[in-house]
Scaffold this motif. Structure first.
Motif, PDB file in Angstrom:
ATOM      1  N   SER A 126       0.832  -1.209   0.000  1.00  0.00           N
ATOM      2  CA  SER A 126       0.000   0.000   0.000  1.00  0.00           C
ATOM      3  C   SER A 126       0.865   1.256   0.000  1.00  0.00           C
ATOM      4  N   LEU A 127       1.905   1.258   0.815  1.00  0.00           N
ATOM      5  CA  LEU A 127       2.744   2.463   0.927  1.00  0.00           C
ATOM      6  C   LEU A 127       3.485   2.718  -0.384  1.00  0.00           C
ATOM      7  N   ASP A 128       3.933   1.651  -1.020  1.00  0.00           N
ATOM      8  CA  ASP A 128       4.490   1.739  -2.376  1.00  0.00           C
ATOM      9  C   ASP A 128       5.554   2.825  -2.506  1.00  0.00           C
ATOM     10  N   ARG A 129       6.490   2.830  -1.563  1.00  0.00           N
ATOM     11  CA  ARG A 129       7.591   3.771  -1.749  1.00  0.00           C
ATOM     12  C   ARG A 129       8.921   3.146  -1.341  1.00  0.00           C
ATOM     13  N   GLY A 130       9.164   1.986  -1.908  1.00  0.00           N
ATOM     14  CA  GLY A 130      10.500   1.414  -1.814  1.00  0.00           C
ATOM     15  C   GLY A 130      10.819   0.697  -0.522  1.00  0.00           C
ATOM     16  N   TYR A 131       9.806   0.367   0.266  1.00  0.00           N
ATOM     17  CA  TYR A 131      10.086  -0.388   1.482  1.00  0.00           C
ATOM     18  C   TYR A 131      10.459  -1.826   1.147  1.00  0.00           C
ATOM     19  N   GLU A 132      11.280  -2.389   2.004  1.00  0.00           N
ATOM     20  CA  GLU A 132      11.679  -3.791   1.844  1.00  0.00           C
ATOM     21  C   GLU A 132      11.423  -4.534   3.149  1.00  0.00           C
ATOM     22  N   LEU A 133      10.803  -5.700   3.033  1.00  0.00           N
ATOM     23  CA  LEU A 133      10.644  -6.581   4.194  1.00  0.00           C
ATOM     24  C   LEU A 133      11.742  -7.629   4.109  1.00  0.00           C
ATOM     25  N   LYS A 134      12.677  -7.540   5.032  1.00  0.00           N
ATOM     26  CA  LYS A 134      13.836  -8.436   5.015  1.00  0.00           C
ATOM     27  C   LYS A 134      13.607  -9.520   6.058  1.00  0.00           C
ATOM     28  N   VAL A 135      13.534 -10.755   5.612  1.00  0.00           N
ATOM     29  CA  VAL A 135      13.204 -11.859   6.514  1.00  0.00           C
ATOM     30  C   VAL A 135      14.398 -12.804   6.581  1.00  0.00           C
ATOM     31  N   VAL A 136      15.015 -12.878   7.741  1.00  0.00           N
ATOM     32  CA  VAL A 136      16.205 -13.721   7.901  1.00  0.00           C
ATOM     33  C   VAL A 136      15.880 -14.872   8.852  1.00  0.00           C
ATOM     34  N   ALA A 137      16.796 -15.792   8.984  1.00  0.00           N
ATOM     35  CA  ALA A 137      16.618 -16.873   9.958  1.00  0.00           C
ATOM     36  C   ALA A 137      16.706 -16.280  11.368  1.00  0.00           C
ATOM     37  N   PRO A 138      16.002 -16.878  12.326  1.00  0.00           N
ATOM     38  CA  PRO A 138      16.005 -16.309  13.678  1.00  0.00           C
ATOM     39  C   PRO A 138      17.407 -16.086  14.238  1.00  0.00           C
ATOM     40  N   GLU A 139      18.304 -17.009  13.961  1.00  0.00           N
ATOM     41  CA  GLU A 139      19.649 -16.878  14.537  1.00  0.00           C
ATOM     42  C   GLU A 139      20.473 -15.802  13.839  1.00  0.00           C
ATOM     43  N   ASP A 140      19.970 -15.311  12.709  1.00  0.00           N
ATOM     44  CA  ASP A 140      20.708 -14.271  11.985  1.00  0.00           C
ATOM     45  C   ASP A 140      20.183 -12.861  12.252  1.00  0.00           C
ATOM     46  N   VAL A 141      19.154 -12.771  13.082  1.00  0.00           N
ATOM     47  CA  VAL A 141      18.536 -11.456  13.294  1.00  0.00           C
ATOM     48  C   VAL A 141      19.538 -10.462  13.863  1.00  0.00           C
ATOM     49  N   GLU A 142      20.219 -10.871  14.902  1.00  0.00           N
ATOM     50  CA  GLU A 142      21.088  -9.919  15.593  1.00  0.00           C
ATOM     51  C   GLU A 142      22.117  -9.319  14.630  1.00  0.00           C
ATOM     52  N   ALA A 143      22.723 -10.186  13.836  1.00  0.00           N
ATOM     53  CA  ALA A 143      23.759  -9.704  12.913  1.00  0.00           C
ATOM     54  C   ALA A 143      23.181  -8.830  11.806  1.00  0.00           C
ATOM     55  N   ALA A 144      21.890  -9.001  11.536  1.00  0.00           N
ATOM     56  CA  ALA A 144      21.285  -8.251  10.425  1.00  0.00           C
ATOM     57  C   ALA A 144      20.822  -6.854  10.838  1.00  0.00           C
ATOM     58  N   ILE A 145      20.893  -6.558  12.119  1.00  0.00           N
ATOM     59  CA  ILE A 145      20.483  -5.218  12.569  1.00  0.00           C
ATOM     60  C   ILE A 145      21.585  -4.226  12.207  1.00  0.00           C
ATOM     61  N   ASP A 146      21.244  -3.309  11.317  1.00  0.00           N
ATOM     62  CA  ASP A 146      22.231  -2.290  10.964  1.00  0.00           C
ATOM     63  C   ASP A 146      21.524  -0.964  10.724  1.00  0.00           C
ATOM     64  N   GLU A 147      22.245  -0.001  10.225  1.00  0.00           N
ATOM     65  CA  GLU A 147      21.692   1.349  10.160  1.00  0.00           C
ATOM     66  C   GLU A 147      20.779   1.581   8.967  1.00  0.00           C
ATOM     67  N   THR A 148      20.448   0.501   8.246  1.00  0.00           N
ATOM     68  CA  THR A 148      19.407   0.617   7.218  1.00  0.00           C
ATOM     69  C   THR A 148      18.024   0.284   7.786  1.00  0.00           C
ATOM     70  N   ILE A 149      18.001  -0.349   8.949  1.00  0.00           N
ATOM     71  CA  ILE A 149      16.736  -0.898   9.465  1.00  0.00           C
ATOM     72  C   ILE A 149      15.866   0.207  10.065  1.00  0.00           C
ATOM     73  N   ALA A 150      14.648   0.315   9.563  1.00  0.00           N
ATOM     74  CA  ALA A 150      13.682   1.248  10.163  1.00  0.00           C
ATOM     75  C   ALA A 150      13.048   0.617  11.390  1.00  0.00           C
ATOM     76  N   VAL A 151      12.569  -0.617  11.225  1.00  0.00           N
ATOM     77  CA  VAL A 151      11.826  -1.281  12.297  1.00  0.00           C
ATOM     78  C   VAL A 151      12.242  -2.748  12.366  1.00  0.00           C
ATOM     79  N   LEU A 152      12.534  -3.183  13.569  1.00  0.00           N
ATOM     80  CA  LEU A 152      12.752  -4.607  13.838  1.00  0.00           C
ATOM     81  C   LEU A 152      11.430  -5.171  14.352  1.00  0.00           C
TER      82      LEU A 152
END
Lengths: 397, 397
Positions: A126-152
């Motif tokens: 709906s928002l249609d402005r370039g959002y990405e839903l990034k879905v990683v394995a549970p054990e990879d969540v911590e490492a995937a948190i970086d300064e691109t992330i809007a919401v965890l």
């Protein structure tokens, strides 16, 4: 010390049933039927429209929200009841994204409940402005948190395996990276101690029909941290979240704090059941629940593994890293679960091969765990699941 | 011919009460308390999680949707129950806008229920791509329909005045201009004949706690015309609208037709009350209801105007242009209504000066109308409303 004999007496569980599915739908609290009956006959029947004022219907989403708040480490005035969990996820995520407007990535994991991911992808479309839903394995969540992330956006306890995320650590890391957090407590509220404020969670949502035992389709809840509550814009801006709902202004003005997360007319009949279900928690220590839950699950794992080598543990072995359920895998898990249910050991199945057993000290003790394992062992050892009847898939698993 | 003595006997209205507020909250159907009690004790209590299959919980939103469909001129399989009306407005409007992607104006009117306008403005703010919510006076709607309009969003019956829009004519004009329509039936469903299919409405939404008598906060419903049902993208893409909810795929695929407008876990306890409330309609002709409603309202207007010259009629005088309520204005309308309620003539008040009286033949007859007017005349003639107590505003009006 919590008296679990007393809590057990407050549930109406049919004789002979060992109910290990409170992680999906909690059993009936004895007081709920009367409470709902009274609400219907006395409040609706006698007060009619006046019930909104004299029976306190209008303020119940806040009052009952406060009761839930006490079980999840949230201050009074930060939780409100209503809608379904999927709707509450939508609200939380939509508001969180707007509070972090320069970023475009939502981070979640494959252990999140699918509906949360569906809701997120629908919102992003709906928002249609370039959002990405990034879905990683549970054990990879911590490492995937970086300064691109809007919401965890995570579910604290994995609905299939019971794996427990470290809410405080992940929230801290998210905040350090400039991200906000949305926590789904579906399998946490009533299952284990949750400390939303201490963990500094930004948003949290949950349902009340699992470990809070409020009945099928019972209303959901949402928590907004006080620091966001007056600035979060409600995407679902219904009249009950308006600053003055009964002024009937044509323009929306968000109500103060958590009020703005209300949407439509509150579900009064369902909230009567929820209110009765919450009474069960009076005098219950969540720490005691947690200790008892881990002990029951440890016993269950030990006994099942000793007697049913065909089953593979799918839950963390360390109780501190687990919610209040234990899951085992088996290629014929669906049929096995149907055979167990036919023997009154009620758990459930999650595709493709996961049998789930909820271990809820409020009404399950060591005797029930041992009796359940006897039946599980019999069903497996004697292949009692191996019939066409038990393989036939029902609509709901 | 509908037997209104029989329908009246199916409601539990307290002795002495003349209930003229079924346009806000319908009274309690006698059967509802037992039905809900049975659902709780037998279905939830005994079946526990198995209720989703054996008690048919999972398919109820469709089954009960079909029952509502029969009251609003909608074919089986086009209506589904769930959520609140505000949520259903959001779904309908979001889908309709996407089906008409080249346009940017939503046309509504000042007679729409404020929550519909709030929900629309919240959605447009989220979409943030130049949408405009154009709100005109009800009498200017027809002229304002032009080729800029993406969606015409109206409530068929004005919640304050009872003015009735011509759904068929406005829908035809909207379609001729290339616009889609979203109709809110909050004050129509159960109040008068609605012919969604004949009128070629694209989307419709409604609540069940007014003229359908399903209780405070009862679930809402949504209709999607078959021609859109498989193409409308659900903005609130929850798991219950998924093609295969219990496959637990990570990706959303919309379910077939109206199923995709389901969102979260359905409210089973509340739907039991709704199901019982719909039984009242068995053997009731909506045409008979309409004739009786107009006759009662005409009588009410005639008597009130003859005996209470201080009151100004706010509803259309022509019964064919009115819903099933009559409203009168008075600067002290709030206090007058409180005085009436104290005398057991129960209507309600809408700011700034509107007293509303619902006239529902299912449980209101000529005797009740005459008795109500006697009390209204007494309250006005003898200024019985003129006390501090009656001026004190309650939370809900």
């Amino acid at each position: 010390m919590t008296d679990f004999t007393r809590t057990k007496s407050r549930f109406a569980i049919p004789d002979g049933v060992i109910y290990l599915d409170g992680n999906s739908l909690g059993p009936l609290p004895v007081a709920a039927a009367d409470r709902v009956g009274r609400m219907i006959s006395e409040e609706w029947g006698k007060h009619l429209i006046k019930g909104w004022n004299v029976a306190g219907w209008m303020t119940q989403p806040r009052r009952i929200g406060d009761r839930i708040g006490r079980l999840i480490g949230a201050a009074d005035g930060t939780v409100v009841v209503g809608d379904t969990l999927s709707i509450k996820v939508y609200q939380a995520l939509a508001s969180a994204l707007e509070l972090n407007p320069s970023r475009r990535v939502i981070l979640s994991d494959t252990g999140n409940f699918p509906s949360d991911l569906y809701i997120a992808s629908g919102l992003l479309e709906s928002l249609d402005r370039g959002y990405e839903l990034k879905v990683v394995a549970p054990e990879d969540v911590e490492a995937a948190i970086d300064e691109t992330i809007a919401v965890l956006m995570l579910t604290e306890v994995d609905y299939r395996t019971g794996r427990l995320h470290d809410m405080r650590a992940l929230t801290r890391k998210a905040h350090a990276a400039g991200a906000l957090t949305v926590w789904d407590l579906a399998h946490s509220a009533g299952a284990l101690p949750v400390e939303l404020e201490n963990a500094e969670a930004d948003f949290a949502v949950g349902c009340t029909y699992k470990y809070l035992n409020a009945g099928p389709g019972a209303p959901a809840f949402i928590y907004v941290a006080p620091k966001h509550a007056d600035t979060a814009r409600p995407a679902l801006s219904g009249w009950m979240g308006h600053h003055a709902p009964f002024a009937f202004d044509l323009d929306y003005r968000a109500g103060p704090g958590i009020e703005r997360m209300r949407v439509g007319t509150p579900p009064i009949i369902a909230m009567a059941a929820l209110d009765a279900a919450l009474d069960v928690w009076d005098g219950v220590s969540m720490t005691d629940v947690r200790h008892a839950s881990i002990a029951l699950a440890d016993l269950f794992i030990r006994e099942v593994e000793a007697r049913c080598p065909e089953l593979t543990l799918a839950s963390p072995r360390d109780g501190k890293r687990r919610g209040s359920q234990v899951s085992f895998r088996h290629p014929e898990g669906y049929a096995i679960m149907q055979a167990l249910i036919a023997r009154d050991v009620i758990g459930d199945f999650r595709a493709p091969d996961m049998m789930r057993f909820g271990l809820t000290p409020l009404y399950i003790g060591e005797a029930e765990v041992r009796a359940a394992v006897d039946i599980i062992a019999d069903v497996l050892t004697n292949r009692r699941w191996d019939t066409a009847e038990y393989r036939k898939k029902a609509l709901v698993t």
